[in-house]
Structures are given as C-alpha cells and as structure tokens.
Design a protein around this motif. Sequence first.
Motif, short mmCIF file in Angstrom:
data_model
loop_
_atom_site.label_atom_id
_atom_site.label_comp_id
_atom_site.label_asym_id
_atom_site.label_seq_id
_atom_site.Cartn_x
_atom_site.Cartn_y
_atom_site.Cartn_z
N GLY A 1 0.79 -1.23 0.00
CA GLY A 1 0.00 0.00 0.00
C GLY A 1 0.81 1.27 0.00
O GLY A 1 0.28 2.36 0.23
N ALA A 2 2.11 1.16 -0.30
CA ALA A 2 3.01 2.32 -0.25
C ALA A 2 3.49 2.72 -1.64
O ALA A 2 3.73 1.85 -2.50
CB ALA A 2 4.21 2.00 0.63
N LEU B 1 -2.92 2.03 3.05
CA LEU B 1 -3.52 2.75 1.92
C LEU B 1 -4.01 4.12 2.37
O LEU B 1 -3.81 5.13 1.68
CB LEU B 1 -4.67 1.92 1.37
N ALA B 2 -4.66 4.18 3.53
CA ALA B 2 -5.13 5.45 4.06
C ALA B 2 -3.97 6.40 4.33
O ALA B 2 -4.04 7.60 4.01
CB ALA B 2 -5.93 5.21 5.35
N LEU C 1 -2.67 7.81 0.95
CA LEU C 1 -3.55 8.82 0.37
C LEU C 1 -3.54 10.11 1.20
O LEU C 1 -3.63 11.21 0.64
CB LEU C 1 -4.96 8.27 0.24
N GLU C 2 -3.42 9.99 2.50
CA GLU C 2 -3.30 11.20 3.34
C GLU C 2 -2.02 11.95 3.02
O GLU C 2 -2.00 13.19 2.96
CB GLU C 2 -3.33 10.80 4.81
N ALA C 3 -0.93 11.21 2.81
CA ALA C 3 0.33 11.86 2.44
C ALA C 3 0.22 12.56 1.09
O ALA C 3 0.70 13.69 0.92
CB ALA C 3 1.46 10.83 2.41
N VAL C 4 -0.45 11.91 0.13
CA VAL C 4 -0.63 12.53 -1.18
C VAL C 4 -1.45 13.81 -1.06
O VAL C 4 -1.18 14.81 -1.75
CB VAL C 4 -1.28 11.52 -2.16
N ASP C 5 -2.44 13.83 -0.18
CA ASP C 5 -3.21 15.05 0.05
C ASP C 5 -2.30 16.18 0.52
O ASP C 5 -2.45 17.33 0.09
CB ASP C 5 -4.30 14.80 1.10
N ARG C 6 -1.36 15.86 1.40
CA ARG C 6 -0.43 16.89 1.88
C ARG C 6 0.47 17.38 0.75
O ARG C 6 0.76 18.57 0.63
CB ARG C 6 0.41 16.35 3.03
N PHE C 7 0.90 16.45 -0.10
CA PHE C 7 1.74 16.85 -1.23
C PHE C 7 0.96 17.76 -2.18
O PHE C 7 1.49 18.74 -2.70
CB PHE C 7 2.23 15.61 -2.00
N GLN C 8 -0.30 17.43 -2.41
CA GLN C 8 -1.10 18.20 -3.36
C GLN C 8 -1.47 19.57 -2.82
O GLN C 8 -1.64 20.52 -3.58
CB GLN C 8 -2.35 17.40 -3.75
N SER C 9 -1.57 19.70 -1.52
CA SER C 9 -1.86 21.01 -0.92
C SER C 9 -0.63 21.87 -0.80
O SER C 9 -0.72 23.07 -0.52
CB SER C 9 -2.50 20.82 0.45
N GLY C 10 0.53 21.26 -0.98
CA GLY C 10 1.78 21.99 -0.81
C GLY C 10 2.26 22.03 0.62
O GLY C 10 3.29 22.66 0.91
N ALA C 11 1.58 21.32 1.51
CA ALA C 11 1.98 21.33 2.92
C ALA C 11 3.26 20.53 3.14
O ALA C 11 3.96 20.75 4.14
CB ALA C 11 0.85 20.75 3.78
#
Length: 468
Positions: A285-286, A358-359, A362-372
């Motif tokens: 899941g990574a 998996l969760a 996807l949470e990490a990808v959200d941070r990448f997409q927000s620029g955080a």
Amino acid sequence: MNAPAIHRTLPDHVDIETDVLVIGAGACGLVASLAAHDGGAEVVVVERDASPSGSTSMSSGFIPAPATKAQRAAGIADDEPARFEHDIQQKAKGRAVPELAHLAATEIGPALDWLAERHGLEWVVLTDFLYPGHSRHRMHAVPEKTGAALLARLSASVEACAIPVVTGARAQTLLADDDGTIRAVEILRPDGHRETIGCKALILACNGYGGNPQLVARHIPEMADALYYGHAGNTGDAVLWGEALGAQTRHLTAYQGHGSLAHPHGVLISWALMMEGAIQVNAAGARFSNEHGGYSEQAVAVLAQAGGTAWNLYDARIHDFARAGFPDYREALAAAAIREGETIAKLAAATGLPEAALAATLEAVDRFQSGAQADPFGRDFTEKPPLAPPYYAVKVTGALFHTQGGLMIDGSARVLRGDGGPFPNLFAAGGAACGVSGPEVSGYLSGNGLLTAVAFGRVAGREAAKGS
C-alpha cells in the motif's frame, strides 16, 4: 534451420524482382514503402505474419512531432524541431546519437504532413496532458487513438497505391556480394516452400529483438524474466544479419519498458492517468517512486516490487477522463480489470491492499497536493486536484515493449559498416536501427518508437528509391 543468414553465393534465378524490397509491414515498413513508391520505385513488402500487425498494433499509436499543420491547427505555434531535439536529448541525458536525434526531430513533422496531404491520414493532437519529457503538446494520433487503427490506415494507403504486401513470407536469408551489396532475399513460406526476390535496395523494417530471449538476456538482463508486450516476430533478424555482414550496432542496451500493463489481463493502461494525478502503490500500500519520471523506466521500478506488480490508484475524475479518451482503458474496463471502492476501506477490500497503509498513503498525497509537504520522491503534485472518493484501481506489472538499439545508420538511413562507410544498398529504420533513447531504459521519451519508425522509415524509402 530457420535462423536468419547471409549467403555469399548468388542465386541462379529469382522468382520476382523489384526496385525496393521492404522487410516488415508495421508502421515503419508501410511508411517506407509509401515513400519509395512516391519516389518512383517499384516496391514489394514482405511480412512474416498472415496479416500485418507488429508492435504498431499493440501500441497506443501516438507519434510526437513538432511544427506540423495539425499542431498549428490545435493552436500550438511555438514548437519547432530544435525544441523537440532538446527534449529528446534531455530525456536521454545527452546520450542519444546526435545525428540521429537531429534527423528524427527534423524529419518527423514533414513526414506526418506528407502522410496527411499525400496519403490521406488524419491527425489529431492530444492536448489534454503532457507526456513525461515533452515541453509542448506534440503527440499525434489518428482519430481512433489506437495503434491498430494507425496500422489499418497505413495499410489502406499502401493498398491504394497498389503496393504488394506479401504475407506469410518470412525473410530468412540475405544474398549478398562480397562488397555487401544485397542482391536478393530468400523467403520461407509456412509450408516450407522457399522463394527468392531480387532487389536493387533492401530496407530492414523488421523491428528489434524483444522477442528473442537469448538476445534480451545478453543485452538487457534486467528484463530477461519480464513479460514481453511486443510482437513475437521481433526476433532480432536485422541485428543478426547486420552482425554477420560486419555492420555497426549501437545502444543495444536501450529499450522501452512500460510500468502500467494491466495484470493478468495484458491490457495497456495509458500513462496519461499518472500525468492526471494517479499514483502507484505496491502490495504493502506504499508508493515507491516518482510516477512522473517516465513510464519506460517505471517498468523496472514496478518489477522490483513484491510479485513484480503494483496498483494504479486514482479517482472518478481520472476514471472518466481515461474512459472517454482511451480505447485500451475501455478494454480493461470490459475485462473487469478495474476495481472500485466508494471509500478507502472498500477500495482496500476490492484490491486486497492493507487499509491502514492505503489510508496513510492517500493522506500523504493530500499533503503533497496542498503543498503542505514535499514529496520525498520529488514529484510535483500541486498541479492537479486532490484525489477524492470514489476511488479506482487496476493491478499492473512492468513489461518490455520493444528494444531501442540496433543497426547504426547515417542521415540517409543507410546501414553503416564497422569502418563507418555505408553499405551500398542496405537501409534500416524503426526498431531495426539505433533509436534516439541513448543506451538505457530511462532515456526513452514517450513516442520514441513510432517517432523513428515513421521518420526514419520515410527517409529510408525516399533514399532507397533514388537507386532504383
């Protein structure tokens, strides 16, 4: 013994004679035959299969080209051969053969315009996304957006020109003078019958050696156990003939891989999904790489994962984009290769991936997409919307598509001897010739295969006709 061979004893007679003989009826061979025909030559094409298909029909059918009429009609007016050549070398880390990179970049645009104006092919330019390494939208396709449709349209053009395509005819033996002039080719029929075709010029358009396990193991051992997603007839005949004649070969370690072949269905999943925001995860899941590095080298990254597989993960926006734009994706959907989950938990259940991991991914990808947070693999996620439920996934593996090294040619597509001089009447193009990807998998720029098939194919046909 059906191995490709060179005979120095010339035949007492030939069954037929032609000005230009082309071996292979894929995109390269058909383009070469059209160019030779337009140059006033009598042309015959021989094809080992009962019906032409080749790697072209298995591909997406996308051809990169700058400064075409189709590109300008799409509103792209600032692309030019020099920019494209720079992109080719940038992806190849400056290790593509300079003369061949320049030849490909300057010849491909006029080749596509010629095919449109002279032979009725219709081009559309894909402007929804940029493939890795391209600085402009320059990917061309026929309206159906498949390699099979591209081959069908080229075949129709060849038929309209009354160029004979002799199928069920495997070219086995080249009959050559001591100076390397090819006088004839012996072909083998499925029933064992042999025929001899005399020619004034020979064009090798029979692709590379991806279908020859011994050559793959010798030159690209990291792919020796990989799935080969190319035509079984690509057995390296051109390279073997060339070596027997004393020709130069270059970059035999180069190849196009692909990190997104639906498994076990064997359907290509377009890398456009990654460019639109999809990610790849392994069985744990990574994520394991920068998915925007390039789909060719991603084959190696995917094969390095447990079981040699990964999962493409994306959302409804990307699913709808792929379903609308890519026939291969619709084929995968019909084959039940695509999994769906309204939530992360349901996606985990549908794929067998661990829910917690998996969760977290996807949470990490959200941070990448927000620029955080910056992606540790170096991918820029900020250009696309965050992934949102419902989620979709497809299990994929890495595969070998076709080799990129081959016979060294000059600017006229003539095969070069070991001493650097050209053979008198031997030409090579497409996968039979050295490509423009440099010496390794990471140098492959999206579309390089059909780029050299069409650009070098036209050069080979045009130049071969001059000696007829």
